[in-house]
Motif scaffolding. Structure first.
Motif, short mmCIF file in Angstrom:
data_model
loop_
_atom_site.label_atom_id
_atom_site.label_comp_id
_atom_site.label_asym_id
_atom_site.label_seq_id
_atom_site.Cartn_x
_atom_site.Cartn_y
_atom_site.Cartn_z
N VAL A 14 0.70 -1.19 -0.12
CA VAL A 14 -0.21 -0.09 0.12
C VAL A 14 0.74 1.41 0.36
CG1 VAL A 14 -1.78 1.56 1.11
CG2 VAL A 14 -1.86 -1.02 0.76
N LEU A 15 1.52 1.41 1.18
CA LEU A 15 2.73 2.42 1.02
C LEU A 15 3.44 2.64 -0.35
CD1 LEU A 15 4.08 2.15 4.61
CD2 LEU A 15 2.79 4.36 3.83
N GLU A 16 4.14 2.06 -1.04
CA GLU A 16 4.60 2.36 -2.13
C GLU A 16 3.01 2.34 -2.96
OE1 GLU A 16 6.53 -0.90 -5.56
OE2 GLU A 16 5.84 -1.73 -4.04
N LEU A 17 2.36 2.44 -3.15
CA LEU A 17 1.37 2.87 -4.13
C LEU A 17 0.87 4.29 -4.21
CD1 LEU A 17 -1.25 -0.25 -4.78
CD2 LEU A 17 0.33 0.59 -6.42
N VAL A 18 0.58 4.10 -2.77
CA VAL A 18 0.53 5.80 -2.22
C VAL A 18 1.53 6.61 -2.37
CG1 VAL A 18 -0.04 7.08 -0.03
CG2 VAL A 18 -0.98 5.08 -0.39
N ARG A 19 3.02 5.76 -2.04
CA ARG A 19 3.93 7.04 -2.69
C ARG A 19 4.01 7.02 -4.42
NH1 ARG A 19 7.20 3.07 0.02
NH2 ARG A 19 7.55 4.02 2.04
N SER A 35 3.52 7.01 6.80
CA SER A 35 3.00 5.04 7.08
C SER A 35 2.47 5.57 8.37
CB SER A 35 4.36 4.66 7.26
OG SER A 35 4.53 3.84 8.26
N GLU A 36 1.90 6.30 8.92
CA GLU A 36 1.45 6.14 10.14
C GLU A 36 -0.05 5.76 9.98
OE1 GLU A 36 2.85 9.42 13.39
OE2 GLU A 36 4.37 8.80 12.91
N ALA A 37 -0.52 7.09 9.08
CA ALA A 37 -1.66 6.62 8.37
C ALA A 37 -2.70 5.73 7.87
CB ALA A 37 -1.54 8.78 7.38
N VAL A 38 -1.23 5.59 6.41
CA VAL A 38 -1.80 4.36 6.31
C VAL A 38 -1.55 3.08 7.24
CG1 VAL A 38 -0.92 2.14 4.84
CG2 VAL A 38 -0.57 4.89 4.05
N ASN A 39 -0.89 2.85 8.00
CA ASN A 39 -1.34 1.91 9.17
C ASN A 39 -2.08 2.14 9.51
OD1 ASN A 39 -0.02 -0.12 10.41
ND2 ASN A 39 0.79 0.93 12.50
N THR A 40 -2.73 3.46 10.00
CA THR A 40 -3.82 3.24 11.47
C THR A 40 -4.84 2.30 10.61
OG1 THR A 40 -3.00 5.55 11.93
CG2 THR A 40 -5.61 5.17 12.75
N LEU A 41 -4.89 2.92 9.44
CA LEU A 41 -5.88 2.10 8.78
C LEU A 41 -6.33 1.18 8.19
CD1 LEU A 41 -6.62 5.70 5.83
CD2 LEU A 41 -8.28 5.12 7.63
N LEU A 42 -5.01 0.94 8.09
CA LEU A 42 -5.08 -0.86 8.62
C LEU A 42 -5.61 -1.71 9.48
CD1 LEU A 42 -2.04 -1.58 6.12
CD2 LEU A 42 -4.54 -1.54 5.47
N GLU A 56 -5.74 -8.89 -14.19
CA GLU A 56 -5.64 -9.77 -14.10
C GLU A 56 -3.96 -10.51 -13.83
OE1 GLU A 56 -5.76 -11.68 -18.06
OE2 GLU A 56 -8.29 -11.88 -17.15
N GLU A 57 -2.95 -8.93 -14.05
CA GLU A 57 -1.90 -8.58 -13.87
C GLU A 57 -1.35 -8.85 -12.60
OE1 GLU A 57 -3.10 -4.86 -15.70
OE2 GLU A 57 -3.49 -7.01 -15.50
N GLY A 58 -1.91 -8.48 -11.30
CA GLY A 58 -2.03 -8.45 -10.16
C GLY A 58 -2.21 -6.88 -9.79
N LEU A 59 -1.78 -6.56 -8.70
CA LEU A 59 -1.65 -5.60 -8.09
C LEU A 59 -1.95 -4.18 -8.36
CD1 LEU A 59 -3.07 -4.17 -5.18
CD2 LEU A 59 -0.59 -4.02 -4.57
N ILE A 60 -3.00 -3.32 -9.10
CA ILE A 60 -3.03 -2.23 -9.61
C ILE A 60 -3.47 -0.70 -8.96
CG2 ILE A 60 -3.18 -3.64 -12.10
CD1 ILE A 60 -5.94 -2.43 -12.44
#
Length: 148
Positions: A14-19, A35-42, A56-60
């Motif tokens: 998720v962090l890779e996509l958010v960046r 990172s804190e914001a994403v981790n909190t939502l998770l 089909e090709e994976g996470l997009i």
């Protein structure tokens, strides 16, 4: 296309996509706060959910929805905070499919209204949102006050 709610073990993906999204949109946020914001939502589901978008090709991509409550809409509402599809997967309907599935999922979970903001110059996104059923609230404009 498949929409899957992200779990804590998806943090790095998720962090890779958010960046990537933040870089594309010019969002300046310190990495630690991001990172804190994403981790909190998770981990704290009462705030909202992060959904991963798969093809089909994976996470997009990913989609973030945060919860609130509205007297005007008479119930729990949600704000689509971020929607991102990687550039090479755009134009194939993934965003439309994700928003359609999200709408159904939120309705099944008692959410009575979805809100989002869109750049006034992003005609492609504005058209998509209108086609899905989002309507502009011409008498209103989103305003923000940062408290940090």
């Amino acid at each position: 296309m498949k929409l899957e709610r992200a779990e804590p073990h998806h943090l790095d993906a998720v962090l890779e996509l958010v960046r990537a999204f933040h870089a594309e949109e010019g969002v300046t946020l310190e990495e630690e706060r991001r990172s804190e914001a994403v981790n909190t939502l998770l981990n704290a589901r009462h705030y909202g959910y992060i959904f991963l978008i798969y093809a089909e090709e994976g996470l997009i991509g990913y989609l973030v929805v945060c919860f609130g409550y509205s007297i005007e809409f008479a119930g729990r509402d949600a704000f689509i905070d971020e929607l991102y599809v990687i550039p090479e997967a755009r134009g194939r309907g993934a965003g439309r499919a994700a928003l359609t599935e999200l709408s159904q999922t939120m309705q099944e979970n008692g959410v009575v209204a979805l809100h989002l903001e869109v750049d006034r110059s992003n005609d492609r996104a504005r058209c998509l949102y209108r086609e899905i059923g989002f309507t502009p609230r011409d008498n209103y404009g989103l305003m923000s006050l940062s408290l940090v």
